[in-house]
Design a protein around this motif. Sequence first.
Motif, mmCIF file in Angstrom:
data_model
loop_
_atom_site.group_PDB
_atom_site.id
_atom_site.type_symbol
_atom_site.label_atom_id
_atom_site.label_comp_id
_atom_site.label_asym_id
_atom_site.label_seq_id
_atom_site.Cartn_x
_atom_site.Cartn_y
_atom_site.Cartn_z
ATOM 1 N N GLN A 58 -15.696 -9.499 7.721
ATOM 2 C CA GLN A 58 -15.550 -8.012 6.503
ATOM 3 C C GLN A 58 -16.956 -6.666 6.741
ATOM 4 O OE1 GLN A 58 -14.011 -9.158 3.818
ATOM 5 N NE2 GLN A 58 -13.806 -7.410 2.686
ATOM 6 N N GLY B 297 -15.394 -3.568 8.819
ATOM 7 C CA GLY B 297 -15.436 -2.941 7.991
ATOM 8 C C GLY B 297 -13.786 -3.036 8.342
ATOM 9 N N ASN C 152 -7.616 -4.460 7.808
ATOM 10 C CA ASN C 152 -5.814 -5.323 7.935
ATOM 11 C C ASN C 152 -4.990 -5.101 8.867
ATOM 12 O OD1 ASN C 152 -7.171 -7.127 6.431
ATOM 13 N ND2 ASN C 152 -7.134 -5.446 5.100
ATOM 14 N N TYR D 225 -8.685 -4.371 -4.048
ATOM 15 C CA TYR D 225 -9.574 -5.746 -3.553
ATOM 16 C C TYR D 225 -9.832 -5.512 -2.061
ATOM 17 C CZ TYR D 225 -9.233 -9.087 -7.237
ATOM 18 O OH TYR D 225 -9.351 -9.879 -8.525
ATOM 19 N N LYS D 226 -10.871 -5.290 -1.658
ATOM 20 C CA LYS D 226 -11.112 -4.704 -0.024
ATOM 21 C C LYS D 226 -11.417 -5.926 1.015
ATOM 22 C CE LYS D 226 -10.782 -0.220 -1.306
ATOM 23 N NZ LYS D 226 -9.587 0.047 -1.587
ATOM 24 N N GLU D 227 -10.685 -7.167 0.716
ATOM 25 C CA GLU D 227 -10.656 -8.123 1.943
ATOM 26 C C GLU D 227 -9.681 -8.089 2.760
ATOM 27 O OE1 GLU D 227 -10.309 -11.541 -2.211
ATOM 28 O OE2 GLU D 227 -9.887 -11.965 0.027
ATOM 29 N N SER D 228 -10.543 -8.635 4.165
ATOM 30 C CA SER D 228 -9.929 -8.581 5.130
ATOM 31 C C SER D 228 -9.440 -9.773 5.920
ATOM 32 C CB SER D 228 -11.517 -7.930 6.366
ATOM 33 O OG SER D 228 -12.256 -9.201 6.162
ATOM 34 N N ARG E 261 -5.124 -2.992 -4.631
ATOM 35 C CA ARG E 261 -5.443 -1.827 -4.276
ATOM 36 C C ARG E 261 -7.342 -2.276 -4.312
ATOM 37 N NH1 ARG E 261 -1.654 2.323 -5.511
ATOM 38 N NH2 ARG E 261 0.208 1.778 -3.719
ATOM 39 N N ASP F 258 0.951 -1.138 -0.254
ATOM 40 C CA ASP F 258 0.043 0.340 0.289
ATOM 41 C C ASP F 258 0.780 1.221 0.047
ATOM 42 O OD1 ASP F 258 -2.580 -1.676 -0.144
ATOM 43 O OD2 ASP F 258 -2.701 -1.659 2.190
#
Length: 315
Positions: free
Chosen positions: A298, A301, A304, A176-179, A174, A88
């Motif tokens: 997830q 929110g 990570n 991909y908002k996977e937790s 970036r 990031d």
Amino acid sequence: MNPLIKNTLSIVIPTFNEEGNIEILYSKLIETLTPLELDEFEFIFVDDGSQDRSLEIVKKLAIDDPRVKYISFSRNFGHQPALKAGLDHAQFAGVVSLDADLQHPVELIPEMIEKWKNGAEVVYTKRKDVSLPWFKRTTSKLFYRIINTLSQIKLEDGVADFRLLDQKVIHALRAYKESNLFIRGLIPALGFRQESIDYTPHKRFAGETKYSFSKMLRFALTGLTSLSAKPLYFSIYFGVFFAMLAFIYGLYAIYVFAFGHETIPGWTSIIASILLIGGIQLIMIGIIGIYLGKVFAQSKGRPNYIIAEKKTNND
Ligand code: UDP
Ligand code: MG
């Protein structure tokens, strides 16, 4: 600076209790990168809540060398979140990620850059293991066999998080908002021009592995359930299978009842089937629980990782 000019490089290094490795890794990297005549490069050490002197050592390096950056987590979040944080924050055109323990040979970086400059957008590496402990080798093989049976994306055994990514691949990542991160499962699915290099890992230089058995198991489960929803369907297959067994057994019972010469005590078979089905149900509930837990995390929110302090170029 235009990041599209392919002559700048970020190196991302997840670091968890690696006080014995940081300085030597740093000097090896400098030694390897200096002759390459890059316009600019940076090292991003991501301190994943180390309890030893890792952060202190990195900070000291950062004072003497402005190319050394760091991100320090508020606690231990794990290798994948540390890697993600580094990616990031990496600002240059190419980004290499590697372990802090010198198992990933630094000498491979020039070859990775070469392939990248010739058009590859992902240069990943494949471990040719000879020296890996039997247990790790076997469990890793088993894991990849299972994951490849279950998911559409084929993962290769020995491909870990030692790779070069073009900044545009990181840009895609970036989104991909996977937790629950399993980065090595995401990369093959991204597309782009991917090339690989084989390598033989070195022995860990100092300290011990930071992947305990429980961390490895959790990592494997995260990986399996992040790439495939198939385990959720197991209960249907099991259910159908046992319903058929029960049906056959039912026919047999009727037969014995109609033409039987003896009464069946039946206790054993009842207990056996109750135990078996009870066990299977628990496994299924567990599998559903894993996915539910992921949905839970997830939907909240949750981040990570949490950064306690940092020194990067994006400040
Ligand atoms: N690591 C981390 N957080 C963790 C565990 C590991 O940042 O919770 C880092 C570790 O410092 C190393 C890399 O991830 O740079 C790989 O870990 P390790 O070498 O212990 O794993 P192994 O090579 O034994 O699989
Ligand atoms: Mg290692």
